[in-house]
Enzyme design. Structure first.
Site, PDB file in Angstrom:
ATOM      1  N   HIS A 274       0.984  -1.086  -0.596  1.00  0.00           N
ATOM      2  CA  HIS A 274      -0.611   0.043   0.363  1.00  0.00           C
ATOM      3  C   HIS A 274       0.737   1.119   0.302  1.00  0.00           C
ATOM      4  O   HIS A 274       0.659   2.582   0.423  1.00  0.00           O
ATOM      5  CB  HIS A 274      -1.020  -0.084   1.530  1.00  0.00           C
ATOM      6  CG  HIS A 274      -1.430  -1.102   1.585  1.00  0.00           C
ATOM      7  ND1 HIS A 274      -3.071  -1.520   0.176  1.00  0.00           N
ATOM      8  CD2 HIS A 274      -1.466  -2.066   2.370  1.00  0.00           C
ATOM      9  CE1 HIS A 274      -3.170  -3.109   0.696  1.00  0.00           C
ATOM     10  NE2 HIS A 274      -2.997  -3.040   1.702  1.00  0.00           N
TER      11      HIS A 274
ATOM     12  N   HIS B 257      -7.199  -4.235  -0.904  1.00  0.00           N
ATOM     13  CA  HIS B 257      -6.005  -5.758  -1.178  1.00  0.00           C
ATOM     14  C   HIS B 257      -6.966  -6.332  -2.734  1.00  0.00           C
ATOM     15  O   HIS B 257      -6.195  -7.348  -2.573  1.00  0.00           O
ATOM     16  CB  HIS B 257      -6.497  -6.522  -0.202  1.00  0.00           C
ATOM     17  CG  HIS B 257      -6.473  -6.129   1.509  1.00  0.00           C
ATOM     18  ND1 HIS B 257      -7.006  -5.406   1.946  1.00  0.00           N
ATOM     19  CD2 HIS B 257      -5.024  -5.994   1.706  1.00  0.00           C
ATOM     20  CE1 HIS B 257      -6.891  -4.609   3.511  1.00  0.00           C
ATOM     21  NE2 HIS B 257      -5.219  -4.890   3.054  1.00  0.00           N
TER      22      HIS B 257
END
Lengths: 206, 334
Positions: free
Chosen positions: B57, B220
């Site tokens: 991320h 995700h």
């Protein structure tokens, strides 16, 4: 039934999870985040490494160490859930003779740990959908006079059925729950790894 | 899979080595425990701020470590939460005597591991730990039948604002209450044009046809709730902004920080096209934009797409937002 048998189980399970890592990840890709296979594989390879370098005096020591290793290597939800299972499963076998009855109680204690962490119910489309019928089948087999192996075989078969029954369910826990109705039609990865765990136990224990 | 990596198993540890080498003035890295520390942590008398989560991320969270933001970030495997041992080590290390706040995104694994870490830190070292769980994603129905809303874009804004408050030397309870307030006033929604590929999996997490988009995705690669035909930026902006505006709900006259975030695979030119559309929708709704942020801050590997976050602010939140920050991923006034 002693330390070596349980070590053999963990080794067999590690091999099984390694062989099924891509399959578990594929199941997780459909409704999760595509890491269940690689996480379980990484965790159990670490357990095998511990088995290779440590001599354990008792079954509970071995299982608790396996649990701690999973908590500290796996991450995600699987680490705390499977880690807590082995910690409590091991703790329940401390100072008692391994038998069909005591392993049954220990399994129940381990699954109690999973529930304490994950707060799942039957039908949520989680590993508990394999564990719940497995525990019932195990107890029923023991009540019917079955030995450890027979009870584990019954538990593994019930887990497999529970795993298959997760397919149509709508997930209510974990990342799959974000999908809502779109989670239906996919087999739950956690119920699948739980079934592999019990099938491995039935092969190697008893 | 076509990636600039060596072995999929080494991606996280090698990236951490890169971060340590690239930002020696900002951070130091504990490679064994996979923790990025503010270089001068612990700071005596300052509440320690820790976040963390799966890797993939970037720049979140390691890129937000430094003066004005986080004291430590725990890196998990790609898309997998860190483990309690890491969080424990970070908690003990950054405690400057004023306690520690855990900033946790609402994902089952992150919540469980941080919970275990807080229990262990309290039991072992007596460290006072409070937690805030971010859950700003309006794409997820928040009910008994889900794991609750995901923590997404608000996490970035929260780490900045709460980081400034901690820097002022406010006590733990006050910092935690501020974090809860920020989370409660923020909402987000995201969309994807393509899937990402998790290195260990080696293939895209989901397939999207050339003429399709996925609306309501998380960070995700978990698919969203709806797959729709690809639409112009104007329509996509409405698909993201409308549910966000309705959810709090944001009222005419509200002042917000408007955040258009890229998922990692979308160029800035497209993010600015989106921001232009978002801004027109906000103007039409009578929402004042106090501050804005456009760029890749909470990404999902190379996924193409974006998310929109609105955070309702008052003068105090704007002041804390404007306070100096000096991290690899966010820097101004410092």
């Amino acid at each position: 039934m002693g330390v070596d048998d349980f070590a053999n189980w963990l080794r067999d399970l590690a091999g099984t999870l390694h062989d099924n890592a891509a399959y578990l990840t594929e199941l997780d890709s459909a409704i999760g985040d595509a890491d269940h296979g690689s996480n379980m594989d990484r965790g159990f390879q670490a357990v095998v490494a511990v088995l290779d370098e440590t001599t354990f005096e008792s079954v509970d020591e071995l299982l608790k160490k396996a649990g701690m290793t999973l908590v500290s290597k796996v991450g995600g939800a699987s680490g705390p859930l499977y880690g807590t299972f082995f910690l409590r499963f091991g703790t329940a076998l401390a100072g008692v003779e391994v038998s069909a009855a005591t392993v049954g109680e220990a399994l129940r204690a381990g699954v109690g740990g999973i529930l304490a962490r994950g707060k799942a119910e039957v039908g949520d489309k989680t590993m508990y959908d394999a564990w719940a019928p497995a525990l019932s089948a195990y107890d029923e087999a023991v009540a019917g006079g079955s030995d450890l192996r027979g009870a584990l075989v019954a538990a593994a078969e019930a887990a497999a059925k529970g795993r298959d029954e997760t397919v149509p369910l709508i997930a209510r826990k974990g990342r799959a729950s974000y999908l809502g109705e779109r989670s239906s039609g996919h087999q739950d990865p956690g119920a699948t790894s739980t079934t592999l765990l019990l099938e491995s136990a039935a092969r190697t224990l008893g | 899979m076509k990636k600039l990596i060596n072995d999929p198993a080494d991606v996280v540890s090698e990236a951490l080595r890169g971060i340590a080498l690239a930002h020696p003035d900002h951070v130091r890295v504990d490679h064994e425990n996979r923790i990025v520390y503010r270089k001068d942590a612990p700071r005596s008398g300052k509440v320690g701020l820790i976040s963390g989560g799966g890797s993939g991320h970037e720049p979140m969270h390691g890129g937000f470590v430094g003066p004005g933001m986080l004291d430590a970030a725990c890196a998990g495997e790609v898309f997998t939460s860190p483990v309690p041992e890491q969080m424990m080590a970070a908690t003990k290390e950054v405690d400057g005597g004023a306690g520690v706040l855990h900033i946790v995104k609402n994902y089952t694994g992150d919540v469980m591991n941080f919970e275990m870490a807080a229990e262990l830190a309290a039991a072992e070292a007596g460290t006072e730990v409070l937690s805030v769980v971010t859950d700003d994603d309006v794409a997820v129905q928040d009910s008994l039948y889900t794991a609750g809303r995901r923590g997404v874009g608000v996490t970035v804004l929260l780490e900045k604002i709460v980081g400034a408050a901690a820097e002022e030397g406010r006590p733990l309870r006050e910092v935690a209450d501020l974090a809860t307030k920020v989370n409660a006033q923020g909402r987000s929604m995201g969309m994807a044009l393509t899937s990402c590929t998790v290195p260990a999996a080696g293939k895209p997490t989901f397939e999207l046809a050339e003429n399709e988009m996925e609306v309501g995705i998380g960070i995700h690669g978990e698919p969203g709730r709806q797959r729709l035909p690809l639409a112009p930026a104007k329509d996509v902006a409405a698909l993201l902004v409308d549910p966000v505006l309705q959810d709090l709900p944001y009222q005419q006259g509200d002042s917000v920080i408007a955040f258009v975030n890229g998922m990692g695979g979308t160029p800035l030119i497209e993010l600015y096209v989106m921001y232009n559309e978002v801004r027109q929708l906000l103007d039409a709704a009578g929402i004042t934009v106090a501050r804005s942020l456009v760029g890749n801050y909470i990404t999902s590997l190379e996924m193409a797409g974006c998310s929109v976050t609105l955070l309702k602010v008052d003068d105090e939140l704007v002041r804390l937002w404007d306070a100096p920050v000096n991290t690899p991923g966010l820097r101004w006034g410092a």
